[in-house]
Scaffold this motif. Structure first.
Motif, PDB file in Angstrom:
ATOM      1  N   THR A   1       0.828  -1.208   0.000  1.00 43.93           N
ATOM      2  CA  THR A   1       0.000   0.000   0.000  1.00 43.93           C
ATOM      3  C   THR A   1       0.862   1.259   0.000  1.00 43.93           C
ATOM      4  OG1 THR A   1      -1.764  -1.165   1.185  1.00 43.93           O
ATOM      5  CG2 THR A   1      -1.798   1.249   1.250  1.00 43.93           C
ATOM      6  N   GLN A   2       1.906   1.260   0.824  1.00 50.41           N
ATOM      7  CA  GLN A   2       2.757   2.438   0.945  1.00 50.41           C
ATOM      8  C   GLN A   2       3.577   2.699  -0.320  1.00 50.41           C
ATOM      9  OE1 GLN A   2       5.116   1.499   4.412  1.00 50.41           O
ATOM     10  NE2 GLN A   2       3.667   2.430   5.836  1.00 50.41           N
ATOM     11  N   GLU A   3       4.084   1.647  -0.943  1.00 50.63           N
ATOM     12  CA  GLU A   3       5.055   1.824  -2.012  1.00 50.63           C
ATOM     13  C   GLU A   3       4.449   1.812  -3.414  1.00 50.63           C
ATOM     14  OE1 GLU A   3       8.401  -0.770  -1.541  1.00 50.63           O
ATOM     15  OE2 GLU A   3       8.751  -0.176   0.538  1.00 50.63           O
ATOM     16  N   ILE A   4       3.310   1.141  -3.573  1.00 52.10           N
ATOM     17  CA  ILE A   4       2.676   1.101  -4.904  1.00 52.10           C
ATOM     18  C   ILE A   4       1.246   1.598  -4.853  1.00 52.10           C
ATOM     19  CG2 ILE A   4       1.967  -0.377  -6.820  1.00 52.10           C
ATOM     20  CD1 ILE A   4       4.362  -2.110  -6.372  1.00 52.10           C
ATOM     21  N   GLY A   5       0.434   1.025  -3.976  1.00 56.06           N
ATOM     22  CA  GLY A   5      -0.963   1.442  -3.904  1.00 56.06           C
ATOM     23  C   GLY A   5      -1.647   1.315  -5.251  1.00 56.06           C
ATOM     24  N   SER A   6      -2.192   2.411  -5.752  1.00 51.82           N
ATOM     25  CA  SER A   6      -2.899   2.400  -7.037  1.00 51.82           C
ATOM     26  C   SER A   6      -2.039   2.926  -8.186  1.00 51.82           C
ATOM     27  CB  SER A   6      -4.177   3.238  -6.927  1.00 51.82           C
ATOM     28  OG  SER A   6      -3.862   4.585  -6.592  1.00 51.82           O
ATOM     29  N   LYS A   7      -0.748   3.057  -7.975  1.00 53.76           N
ATOM     30  CA  LYS A   7       0.122   3.599  -9.020  1.00 53.76           C
ATOM     31  C   LYS A   7       0.145   2.684 -10.230  1.00 53.76           C
ATOM     32  CE  LYS A   7       3.274   5.736  -5.672  1.00 53.76           C
ATOM     33  NZ  LYS A   7       4.631   5.638  -5.064  1.00 53.76           N
ATOM     34  N   SER A   8       0.206   3.287 -11.393  1.00 48.77           N
ATOM     35  CA  SER A   8       0.337   2.523 -12.624  1.00 48.77           C
ATOM     36  C   SER A   8       1.748   1.960 -12.739  1.00 48.77           C
ATOM     37  CB  SER A   8       0.056   3.414 -13.833  1.00 48.77           C
ATOM     38  OG  SER A   8       1.090   4.382 -13.983  1.00 48.77           O
ATOM     39  N   PHE A   9       1.899   0.962 -13.613  1.00 53.30           N
ATOM     40  CA  PHE A   9       3.216   0.389 -13.859  1.00 53.30           C
ATOM     41  C   PHE A   9       4.180   1.470 -14.332  1.00 53.30           C
ATOM     42  CE2 PHE A   9       6.465  -1.375 -16.595  1.00 53.30           C
ATOM     43  CZ  PHE A   9       6.939  -2.453 -15.857  1.00 53.30           C
ATOM     44  N   ASP A  10       3.729   2.300 -15.228  1.00 53.66           N
ATOM     45  CA  ASP A  10       4.610   3.322 -15.785  1.00 53.66           C
ATOM     46  C   ASP A  10       5.050   4.329 -14.727  1.00 53.66           C
ATOM     47  OD1 ASP A  10       4.569   2.239 -18.355  1.00 53.66           O
ATOM     48  OD2 ASP A  10       2.739   3.321 -18.887  1.00 53.66           O
ATOM     49  N   LEU A  11       4.191   4.638 -13.762  1.00 53.81           N
ATOM     50  CA  LEU A  11       4.572   5.566 -12.702  1.00 53.81           C
ATOM     51  C   LEU A  11       5.596   4.921 -11.771  1.00 53.81           C
ATOM     52  CD1 LEU A  11       4.362   8.202 -11.221  1.00 53.81           C
ATOM     53  CD2 LEU A  11       2.303   7.364 -10.047  1.00 53.81           C
ATOM     54  N   VAL A  12       5.395   3.647 -11.440  1.00 51.73           N
ATOM     55  CA  VAL A  12       6.375   2.946 -10.608  1.00 51.73           C
ATOM     56  C   VAL A  12       7.732   2.941 -11.302  1.00 51.73           C
ATOM     57  CG1 VAL A  12       7.021   0.711  -9.621  1.00 51.73           C
ATOM     58  CG2 VAL A  12       4.665   1.521  -9.428  1.00 51.73           C
ATOM     59  N   ARG A  13       7.715   2.680 -12.597  1.00 57.62           N
ATOM     60  CA  ARG A  13       8.980   2.666 -13.335  1.00 57.62           C
ATOM     61  C   ARG A  13       9.614   4.052 -13.339  1.00 57.62           C
ATOM     62  NH1 ARG A  13      10.384   1.315 -19.745  1.00 57.62           N
ATOM     63  NH2 ARG A  13      12.636   1.605 -19.457  1.00 57.62           N
ATOM     64  N   ALA A  14       8.820   5.076 -13.539  1.00 54.65           N
ATOM     65  CA  ALA A  14       9.366   6.438 -13.562  1.00 54.65           C
ATOM     66  C   ALA A  14      10.010   6.787 -12.221  1.00 54.65           C
ATOM     67  CB  ALA A  14       8.265   7.441 -13.903  1.00 54.65           C
ATOM     68  N   GLU A  15       9.390   6.350 -11.127  1.00 52.91           N
ATOM     69  CA  GLU A  15       9.960   6.609  -9.805  1.00 52.91           C
ATOM     70  C   GLU A  15      11.247   5.815  -9.594  1.00 52.91           C
ATOM     71  OE1 GLU A  15       5.814   7.664  -7.407  1.00 52.91           O
ATOM     72  OE2 GLU A  15       6.753   5.690  -7.170  1.00 52.91           O
ATOM     73  N   ALA A  16      11.281   4.584 -10.092  1.00 59.01           N
ATOM     74  CA  ALA A  16      12.508   3.789  -9.993  1.00 59.01           C
ATOM     75  C   ALA A  16      13.633   4.434 -10.794  1.00 59.01           C
ATOM     76  CB  ALA A  16      12.252   2.366 -10.477  1.00 59.01           C
ATOM     77  N   THR A  17      13.304   4.912 -11.984  1.00 59.97           N
ATOM     78  CA  THR A  17      14.291   5.601 -12.808  1.00 59.97           C
ATOM     79  C   THR A  17      14.842   6.820 -12.087  1.00 59.97           C
ATOM     80  OG1 THR A  17      13.138   4.880 -14.821  1.00 59.97           O
ATOM     81  CG2 THR A  17      14.690   6.715 -15.031  1.00 59.97           C
ATOM     82  N   GLN A  18      13.941   7.602 -11.499  1.00 57.80           N
ATOM     83  CA  GLN A  18      14.361   8.815 -10.788  1.00 57.80           C
ATOM     84  C   GLN A  18      15.261   8.483  -9.605  1.00 57.80           C
ATOM     85  OE1 GLN A  18      13.917  11.819 -11.749  1.00 57.80           O
ATOM     86  NE2 GLN A  18      14.434  13.071  -9.965  1.00 57.80           N
ATOM     87  N   ALA A  19      14.916   7.417  -8.875  1.00 61.97           N
ATOM     88  CA  ALA A  19      15.727   7.026  -7.714  1.00 61.97           C
ATOM     89  C   ALA A  19      17.146   6.684  -8.133  1.00 61.97           C
ATOM     90  CB  ALA A  19      15.078   5.842  -6.994  1.00 61.97           C
ATOM     91  N   TRP A  20      17.283   5.974  -9.241  1.00 56.86           N
ATOM     92  CA  TRP A  20      18.619   5.609  -9.703  1.00 56.86           C
ATOM     93  C   TRP A  20      19.373   6.806 -10.275  1.00 56.86           C
ATOM     94  CZ3 TRP A  20      21.714   2.085  -8.311  1.00 56.86           C
ATOM     95  CH2 TRP A  20      21.248   0.842  -7.883  1.00 56.86           C
ATOM     96  N   GLU A  21      18.683   7.650 -11.025  1.00 53.20           N
ATOM     97  CA  GLU A  21      19.360   8.819 -11.582  1.00 53.20           C
ATOM     98  C   GLU A  21      19.885   9.722 -10.464  1.00 53.20           C
ATOM     99  OE1 GLU A  21      20.354   9.154 -14.459  1.00 53.20           O
ATOM    100  OE2 GLU A  21      18.938   8.446 -15.960  1.00 53.20           O
ATOM    101  N   GLU A  22      19.085   9.930  -9.434  1.00 54.74           N
ATOM    102  CA  GLU A  22      19.526  10.774  -8.335  1.00 54.74           C
ATOM    103  C   GLU A  22      20.724  10.153  -7.621  1.00 54.74           C
ATOM    104  OE1 GLU A  22      16.119  11.343  -5.881  1.00 54.74           O
ATOM    105  OE2 GLU A  22      15.203  12.843  -7.220  1.00 54.74           O
ATOM    106  N   THR A  23      20.712   8.835  -7.457  1.00 55.33           N
ATOM    107  CA  THR A  23      21.812   8.155  -6.778  1.00 55.33           C
ATOM    108  C   THR A  23      23.083   8.206  -7.611  1.00 55.33           C
ATOM    109  OG1 THR A  23      20.291   6.672  -5.616  1.00 55.33           O
ATOM    110  CG2 THR A  23      22.572   5.938  -5.831  1.00 55.33           C
ATOM    111  N   LEU A  24      22.988   7.857  -8.877  1.00 54.06           N
ATOM    112  CA  LEU A  24      24.174   7.799  -9.731  1.00 54.06           C
ATOM    113  C   LEU A  24      24.741   9.179 -10.029  1.00 54.06           C
ATOM    114  CD1 LEU A  24      22.983   5.052 -12.245  1.00 54.06           C
ATOM    115  CD2 LEU A  24      24.482   4.748 -10.270  1.00 54.06           C
ATOM    116  N   ASN A  25      23.883  10.195 -10.046  1.00 56.68           N
ATOM    117  CA  ASN A  25      24.347  11.546 -10.339  1.00 56.68           C
ATOM    118  C   ASN A  25      25.073  12.205  -9.174  1.00 56.68           C
ATOM    119  OD1 ASN A  25      23.600  13.137 -13.023  1.00 56.68           O
ATOM    120  ND2 ASN A  25      22.112  11.496 -12.746  1.00 56.68           N
TER     121      ASN A  25
END
Length: 753
Positions: free
Chosen positions: A259-283
């Motif tokens: 519920t906390q991490e996905i809830g009703s989020k679409s697949f594409d939104l989850v992916r976008a958040e994962a992408t952002q998390a990695w970009e922020e970390t690697l940058n």
């Protein structure tokens, strides 16, 4: 005159494109090119995912040459040598129900499988189905697209161990748990799971199967390796979405996590958040170079550094951190991290965290204090609890390095209590603490006729004592400090001047007979005297003096790097993979494939001959590392080998964790910017840098000449502009003692003691 750049990161660079999770995956039991997995996960995430292509391979369950897919695997494996826990596979399937891994597998084209840190995709030829996955920290969103919508299902296949499955068609939900593990867990351990499906279930096509692959239409079952098949009423679009939550606390907590991490989020939104998390970390590190292969190697290595240690704690509905303790089996408040071997990671990974993510490092250290309070002893190799692998108690260096660098967020007094305990007390359980503590206290070393790997353990205890002493000094523990610093000189007891190496010594004080410097095993761990005689990071000058002086020491170092890479199998009785990896490269006895050799090329600088360090570090990084499936020169081990490469690119290295210094090496990029937590930057520029210009002719820090062969942690954390002048010619120089990296002997001399 140049000034320190004031610019801040306005736009995050697209660096995720350079990451290749296949790096190091072309490995086998007999030869390691990394022994890695292509993990799809959030940075430091609790749940990670990998394609499984060969269940029978156990720890080596994926290989990039394979063309059959058995399922996407939820994995917590930190190393093939440690193996997995809390693991299961998910597979979309059409047609007849087939559940065993080999028989259910589907072929795929290499171009139809995409593996990225934030996203996985595979097209299954056999089932005409597309599987996509994107991770959160403890959950995953999956999208399955079926070309044939009849007889479509999802298989959920746990591994050996008690498991339980309940399918609730009305709620479109599967819940259950698995106790599958490879050790290091209490009796009540379990990994809990919830899977929600966004289409109606075909009740008549749902059921469970057992360890013998016998299927039934029961919707609830418990037993050994009970799996499930979920029949799907696939919509006309062919698309079905699954949302999966995991927990080590309970099914209810798995639902909370979902519920906390996905809830009703679409697949594409989850992916976008994962992408952002990695970009922020690697940058956090931005490099500028036209060579895309170098960029790929760098950012792939940085990705690997940020996978471990693995987050183990979870959050309640009220936002409190809680964890199931793998040390006492209870639910406890506070953070917890696991899946880490400190013998490997203290050398590079944790010093890198002190630069890139000091706040997280403080939380990680508090979790190890929690582990001490819950289990009674500091961890040595956690997966998820104590696995008691490798020599020493090198968590000593992890805490000491963070402490002297001013890392906050952990209970220093309790940490010191736990470190001093294993330095001075023997545990009833031989898997805990230091083995042979009483013998070490009596002799100043572990007798080789009583203890396996006596030299490696002794040197790690000696260095560990030095590290604990750094805390003792600052905490006002004067007697402890004196005792531990005296013990920090014990390395000399094992140095045999007649052979010039560390050597096994018996309880009666005699050396072990028939010494051969290329014979592996016995008194040495995963090496011979050539690899294991240099683990005196805290006193390189003292070590050199004991060997006959600086010139003798440097001659020995040159011999090490250039002699033939020959070996004898010794007490191992067969050729272990570390021997094979050393012999496969022309770097003499420098076995970069294994952690005890990491600091060896930096010993030239520590002894006042930096050109040797510059040449060998650059040569090693350039020739032995890439982002390819065979791109690592040995076991990667929880980010430690990749962190070595990151430091090599920076042009600096933490030679002695526990001392807040970085020995200067040879930077590999024309410009690198490290973004620190507080907004400051470390800018590293290398003028005239090129493949044939590995030598440092000059160093400036903040526009002033820099003479020491090291940088201090405080200098870096204040923000710095470091400018290297590079050349194709080594610089001849005389280095004053005050400009050498820390050595205990020099410090004692300078203090007049």
């Amino acid at each position: 005159m140049k000034k320190i750049s004031k610019r801040k990161v306005v736009t995050i660079m697209n660096v995720l494109q350079y990451v290749n999770p296949l790096q190091g995956t072309a490995s086998t039991f007999r030869f390691s090119n990394g022994n890695t997995l292509p993990l799809v996960a959030r940075p430091f995430g609790m749940a990670a995912w990998s394609p499984q292509t060969d269940e029978a391979g156990k720890g080596w369950f994926f290989h990039p040459s394979h063309r059959h897919f058995e399922g996407i695997r939820l994995t917590h494996q930190p190393s093939p040598w440690i193996e997995d826990y809390g693991h299961l596979t998910i597979l979309p399937q059409t047609g007849p129900l087939i559940v065993s891994a080999t028989k259910r597998s589907s072929s795929f084209r290499s171009e139809d499988m995409s593996i990225k840190p934030d996203y996985f995709r595979v097209k299954l030829q056999r089932y005409n189905a597309l599987l996509e996955l994107s991770p959160t920290e403890r959950c995953a969103s999956m999208r399955m697209t079926f070309e044939a919508t009849q007889e479509a299902r999802v298989l959920v296949a746990p591994f050996a161990g008690e498991s339980s499955i309940t399918i609730d068609p009305a709620r479109r939900r599967l819940t259950g748990y698995t106790r599958a593990n490879s050790g290091g867990v209490p009796e009540n351990y379990a990994m809990y799971v919830v899977i929600d499906v966004d289409c109606d279930l075909d009740v008549q096509a749902c059921g469970v199967f057992d360890q013998d692959f016998n299927a039934s239409t029961s919707l609830h079952e418990a037993g050994n390796r009970i799996g499930a098949f979920i029949g799907l009423n696939v919509p006309q679009s062919g698309e079905v979405n699954l949302r999966m939550g995991t927990s080590f606390i309970s099914i209810e907590q798995a639902i909370t996590n979902l519920t906390q991490e996905i809830g009703s989020k679409s697949f594409d939104l989850v992916r976008a958040e994962a992408t952002q998390a990695w970009e922020e970390t690697l940058n956090r590190i931005q490099v500028e170079d036209q060579d895309e292969d170098k960029l790929s190697t760098f950012y792939t290595c940085l990705y690997r550094v940020c996978l471990f240690p693995r987050t183990w704690h979870e959050f309640t509905d009220q936002g409190k951190k809680v964890h199931y303790s793998p040390y006492n089996g209870q639910i406890v408040q506070g953070p917890m991290y696991c899946d880490n071997g400190f013998w490997d990671t203290y050398r590079t990974s944790y010093p890198l965290f002190s630069l890139l993510c000091p706040s997280r490092l403080g939380e990680i250290l508090q979790s190890y204090v929690n582990a001490y309070k819950e289990g009674g002893w500091m961890p040595k190799w956690s997966s998820p609890g104590e696995r008691s692998a490798m020599p020493g108690t090198l968590i000593d260096a992890v805490f000491a390095d963070a402490f002297v660098k001013g890392i906050e967020g952990f209970d220093v007094q309790s940490a010191y209590e736990g470190l001093l305990k294993h330095a001075c007390r023997a545990a009833d359980d031989p898997h805990l603490g230091r083995k042979g503590v009483r013998a070490y206290q009596a002799h100043g070393y572990l007798p080789a006729d009583q203890f396996h790997e006596s030299v490696s353990n002794t040197l790690d205890y000696v260095y560990g004592d030095f590290c604990i002493a750094q805390l003792a000094k600052s905490l006002g523990k004067t007697e402890d400090y004196t005792l531990l610093m005296n013990r920090a000189t014990n390395y000399a007891k094992l140095l045999d001047p007649t052979v010039g190496f560390m050597r096994g010594k018996k309880a009666d004080g005699d050396w072990v007979e028939e010494f051969d410097p290329i014979e592996w095993g016995g008194a040495y761990c995963e090496g011979s005297a050539w690899q294991c005689s240099w683990a005196v990071q805290h006193d390189i000058v003292g070590l050199a003096e004991s060997m006959g002086g600086k010139d003798v020491f440097l001659a020995r170092m040159n011999e090490l790097m250039t002699t033939l890479p020959v070996f004898k199998v010794g007490s191992y009785g067969f050729e272990i993979h570390e021997m094979s990896e050393m012999a496969s490269i022309n770097f003499g006895q420098f076995a970069i494939s294994n952690q005890p050799s990491f600091h060896i090329p930096y010993l030239f600088a520590a002894a006042g001959s930096p050109a040797g360090t510059q040449f060998w570090v650059r040569k090693t990084a350039k020739e032995l590392f890439s982002s390819a499936p065979d791109g690592l020169p040995g076991d990667e081990d929880n980010g430690s080998l990749c962190a070595w490469y990151i430091f090599a690119c920076m042009g600096m290295y933490p030679l002695c964790p526990g001392v807040p210094e970085y020995v200067i090496g040879s930077p590999m990029f024309g410009r690198m910017t490290i973004h620190l937590e507080g907004g400051k930057q470390i800018v590293i520029e290398a003028e005239h840098n090129a493949a044939d210009h590995p030598y440092v002719q000059s160093v400036q820090m903040n526009n002033e000449p820099h003479q020491p062969l090291f940088f201090t942690h405080d200098q870096l954390m204040e923000g710095a502009l470091i400018q290297f002048g590079m050349s194709d010619t080594p610089q001849e120089m005389q280095v004053e003692n005050k400009h050498l990296p820390y050595s205990m002997s020099l410090r004692i001399q300078s203090e007049g003691k």
